[in-house]
Design an enzyme around this catalytic site. Sequence first.
Site, PDB file in Angstrom:
ATOM      1  N   LYS A 129       0.861  -1.190   0.000  1.00  0.00           N
ATOM      2  CA  LYS A 129       0.000   0.000   0.000  1.00  0.00           C
ATOM      3  C   LYS A 129       0.891   1.231   0.000  1.00  0.00           C
ATOM      4  CE  LYS A 129      -4.557   0.572   2.042  1.00  0.00           C
ATOM      5  NZ  LYS A 129      -5.327   0.441   3.272  1.00  0.00           N
TER       6      LYS A 129
HETATM    7  O1  G3P Z   1      -8.025   1.033   5.161  1.00  0.00           O
HETATM    8  C1  G3P Z   1      -8.357   2.207   4.523  1.00  0.00           C
HETATM    9  C2  G3P Z   1      -9.747   2.718   4.828  1.00  0.00           C
HETATM   10  O2  G3P Z   1     -10.686   1.716   4.626  1.00  0.00           O
HETATM   11  C3  G3P Z   1      -9.888   3.435   6.140  1.00  0.00           C
HETATM   12  O3  G3P Z   1     -11.211   3.690   6.483  1.00  0.00           O
HETATM   13  O4  G3P Z   1     -12.899   4.354   8.151  1.00  0.00           O
HETATM   14  O5  G3P Z   1     -10.499   5.004   8.525  1.00  0.00           O
HETATM   15  O6  G3P Z   1     -11.871   6.108   6.745  1.00  0.00           O
HETATM   16  P1  G3P Z   1     -11.634   4.852   7.531  1.00  0.00           P
END
Ligand code: G3P
Length: 216
Positions: free
Chosen positions: A83
């Site tokens: 990533k």
């Molecule tokens: O892993 C990346 C993403 O899914 C993070 O989500 O909820 O922290 O915006 P969030």
Amino acid sequence: MKLFIDTADITEIKEMAAAGVIDGVTTNPSLVAKEGRRLHDLIAEICAVVDGPVSAEVMALNTADMVTEARKLAEIYANVVIKIPMTMDGLRAVRILASEEIATNVTLIFSPNQALLAAKAGATFASLFVGRIDDCGGDGMDLVEQVMDIYDNYAFDTEVIVASVRHPLHVVQASLIGADIATVPFSILKKMPDHPLTDIGITRFLNDWEGGTRDG
Ligand code: G3P
């Protein structure tokens, strides 16, 4: 449509893997930090449970260090995906890693142009953060539609990951648009099998069974 689980919690991953509903895993530094474990150990354990792509994020911000970190992570298991944050340094790292056939997932994408550049650099996956766009008063699914159109127009191989998923409806919307993947937190995956009429139906069948006459 592929479903990934967005977590670094091995118990959550095992529970969903046992149900056969997940095709891969995404982690990020926040999720890994919560586990309080060494990244490489954690990713190795996850890869032993899940055959599909397992994303692990680099922490470096310049191209050379990103590539060094990525090569070390890629050695853990063949299914590790690196990533990389959506920056110019990140794009340069993606290009180098693509030439070495190391899979990448460009993360923190919030605009169609960012997704276009990720695909041009040779990203395997592009992660669109729909929930964080919604949080700012935008519509994350508009971005998904636009990026799917752009990738279709030019037959890019990069697969769209709908990330930052906040509720089950995001998964429905992503699948209706035709997104390749949604990466979904455990708490939301747990809600997806639920429907009150299913529960009522089970109770009614059980009651009828107990009250009826039958052989055996
Ligand atoms: O892993 C990346 C993403 O899914 C993070 O989500 O909820 O922290 O915006 P969030």
